[in-house]
Design an enzyme around this catalytic site. Structure first.
Site, PDB file in Angstrom:
ATOM      1  N   LYS A  47       0.844  -1.207   0.000  1.00  0.00           N
ATOM      2  CA  LYS A  47       0.000   0.000   0.000  1.00  0.00           C
ATOM      3  C   LYS A  47       0.879   1.256   0.000  1.00  0.00           C
ATOM      4  O   LYS A  47       2.091   1.166   0.225  1.00  0.00           O
ATOM      5  CB  LYS A  47      -0.897  -0.023   1.244  1.00  0.00           C
ATOM      6  CG  LYS A  47      -0.110  -0.007   2.554  1.00  0.00           C
ATOM      7  CD  LYS A  47      -0.971  -0.372   3.763  1.00  0.00           C
ATOM      8  CE  LYS A  47      -0.129  -0.363   5.025  1.00  0.00           C
ATOM      9  NZ  LYS A  47      -0.840  -0.960   6.171  1.00  0.00           N
ATOM     10  N   TYR A  77      16.461  29.971   7.720  1.00  0.00           N
ATOM     11  CA  TYR A  77      15.242  30.670   8.156  1.00  0.00           C
ATOM     12  C   TYR A  77      15.185  30.798   9.678  1.00  0.00           C
ATOM     13  O   TYR A  77      15.480  29.852  10.401  1.00  0.00           O
ATOM     14  CB  TYR A  77      13.997  29.918   7.697  1.00  0.00           C
ATOM     15  CG  TYR A  77      13.710  30.059   6.216  1.00  0.00           C
ATOM     16  CD1 TYR A  77      13.383  31.298   5.681  1.00  0.00           C
ATOM     17  CD2 TYR A  77      13.770  28.963   5.377  1.00  0.00           C
ATOM     18  CE1 TYR A  77      13.109  31.430   4.328  1.00  0.00           C
ATOM     19  CE2 TYR A  77      13.496  29.085   4.015  1.00  0.00           C
ATOM     20  CZ  TYR A  77      13.169  30.318   3.503  1.00  0.00           C
ATOM     21  OH  TYR A  77      12.892  30.445   2.174  1.00  0.00           O
TER      22      TYR A  77
HETATM   23  C1  LIG Z   1       0.059  -1.951   6.726  1.00  0.00           C
HETATM   24  C2  LIG Z   1      -0.441  -3.260   7.218  1.00  0.00           C
HETATM   25  C3  LIG Z   1       0.437  -4.336   7.469  1.00  0.00           C
HETATM   26  C4  LIG Z   1       1.942  -4.225   7.365  1.00  0.00           C
HETATM   27  O1  LIG Z   1       2.474  -3.718   8.551  1.00  0.00           O
HETATM   28  P1  LIG Z   1       4.065  -3.542   8.725  1.00  0.00           P
HETATM   29  O2  LIG Z   1       4.203  -3.016  10.104  1.00  0.00           O
HETATM   30  O3  LIG Z   1       4.504  -2.563   7.693  1.00  0.00           O
HETATM   31  O4  LIG Z   1       4.661  -4.886   8.531  1.00  0.00           O
HETATM   32  C5  LIG Z   1      -0.114  -5.546   7.821  1.00  0.00           C
HETATM   33  N1  LIG Z   1      -1.445  -5.697   7.935  1.00  0.00           N
HETATM   34  C6  LIG Z   1      -2.323  -4.691   7.740  1.00  0.00           C
HETATM   35  C7  LIG Z   1      -3.772  -4.915   7.898  1.00  0.00           C
HETATM   36  C8  LIG Z   1      -1.842  -3.446   7.381  1.00  0.00           C
HETATM   37  O5  LIG Z   1      -2.710  -2.440   7.169  1.00  0.00           O
END
Ligand SMILES: *Cc1c(COP(=O)(O)O)cnc(C)c1O
Length: 359
Positions: free
Chosen positions: A35, A255
């Site tokens: 994702k 800045y």
């Molecule tokens: C994002 C996500 C993961 C992955 O988690 P990590 O900490 O990056 O390994 C696993 N399961 C779900 C449902 C997620 O939304």
């Protein structure tokens, strides 16, 4: 040279990190979580490099369709399910799997006009208290899905851990016990483990693991870096020195004049800033590597530039390579200086940063 900021993505490291998942959870299938544009590494690029994964996890139908259009035929799971019933026809047509976490989704699915049944994961809230059905209601949800012609035969079961990144936190065991009792007697593959649980909680592995951050070569724990977890950083965020200037004791840098030279000194200017995804919240003293040597950040990060203290690097030259995080400078360390976690730094790389693939 063109503006020298870039993110180098090591595809071989991605594949090696997937092997690390297999080594840690040899019996489980892998739902690789890609994702948020593959945690900032590029959605299709990551999916292609991780061809050996068993399935991919995304957050939206848009992400899923980008993968299908690129010819990715793997099972794809929408980890938050759908947001609007109108998505269901695309979901069904493109054989996307969905997480169902709420009654309103269940109703929409039951009422929908789709003809090809959709694969469903039931999400159970065992203590994260974000999304998911209460453990006591799972059996009823399962039965309704079973009875629906819109739902494919193999229903799967999942939960998400809130504290797995803390090896000493007993809450993970509580969540696990709650999950096991909620799904007792229900037929279906199960999934609990995120990256932290893949590495630290083998009892959570079950039929499917769902690693995200570890695939990108980042430790999921607050107290270790990638190397200690046998992971290889995938992204190296880098730029170059575009100026070196000498300032006098008492001169202020950047800045707000937030940093004051304690003595006459050389200051390096790096072509990278928050417009590229190097956070403005990064505290002075955060290390960057100039030609492999550590130099501390000074002054406020600007949109396109940041400044570093070169007092310990008299040999530094304009054009020198600067690593902001990556292969040699742990992103876990950079994240602490920004008061955040590596996930946010990775996702924050902006559109204008050119990507260079390696491996
Ligand atoms: C994002 C996500 C993961 C992955 O988690 P990590 O900490 O990056 O390994 C696993 N399961 C779900 C449902 C997620 O939304």
């Amino acid at each position: 040279m063109t503006r020298p900021v870039r993110a180098t993505i090591d595809l071989k490291a991605l594949r090696a990190n997937l092997q690390r998942v297999h080594a840690a959870a040899p019996l489980a299938r892998v739902l690789a979580v890609i994702k948020a544009n593959g945690y900032g590494h590029g959605l299709v690029r990551v999916a292609e490099a991780l061809h050996d994964a068993d399935a991919f996890g995304v957050a939206s139908v848009e992400e899923a369709l980008v993968l299908r259009e690129a010819g990715i035929a793997h099972p794809i799971v929408m980890l938050e399910g759908f947001f609007d019933a109108a998505e269901l026809s695309e979901i069904s047509r493109h054989r996307l799997s969905i997480v169902i976490h709420h009654e309103h989704q269940l109703l929409s699915l039951e009422k929908s006009a789709i003809t090809r049944p959709v694969s469903v994961w039931i999400k159970i809230d065992t203590g994260m208290h974000r999304i998911g059905f209460e453990p006591s209601g799972v059996a009823a949800v399962y039965q309704r899905l079973r009875n629906s012609k819109k739902v494919a035969a193999r229903i799967r079961l999942m939960t998400h851990l809130a504290n797995a990144d803390d090896r000493g936190d007993g809450f993970t065991e509580c969540q696990l016990a709650s999950f096991i009792s909620a799904v007792d007697g229900l037929d279906g593959e199960r999934s609990v483990a995120n990256s932290a649980a893949v590495l630290a909680w083998p009892q959570t592995h079950m039929e499917w693991v769902r690693p995200g951050i570890m695939l990108y070569g980042v430790s999921p724990f607050l107290d270790t870096v990638a190397r200690q977890e046998e992971l290889i950083p995938v992204m190296t965020f880098s730029s170059r020195l575009i100026a070196i200037n000498r300032f006098k004791r008492g001169d202020t840098i950047g800045y707000g004049g937030a940093w004051i030279c304690p003595e006459d000194m050389p200051v390096g200017v790096v072509a990278a800033g928050y417009g590229d995804g190097y956070p403005r919240s990064m505290a002075a003293g955060a290390p960057v590597l100039v030609h492999g040597e550590r130099a501390p950040l000074i002054g406020r990060v600007s949109m396109d530039m940041l400044c570093v203290d070169l007092r310990n690097l008299p040999q530094a030259q304009i054009g020198d390579e600067v690593e902001l995080w990556g292969k040699q400078l742990p992103i876990e360390e950079a994240a602490r200086f920004a008061g955040t976690i590596p996930y946010e730094l990775l996702c924050g790389i902006t559109q204008r940063v050119p990507i260079v693939e390696q491996g």
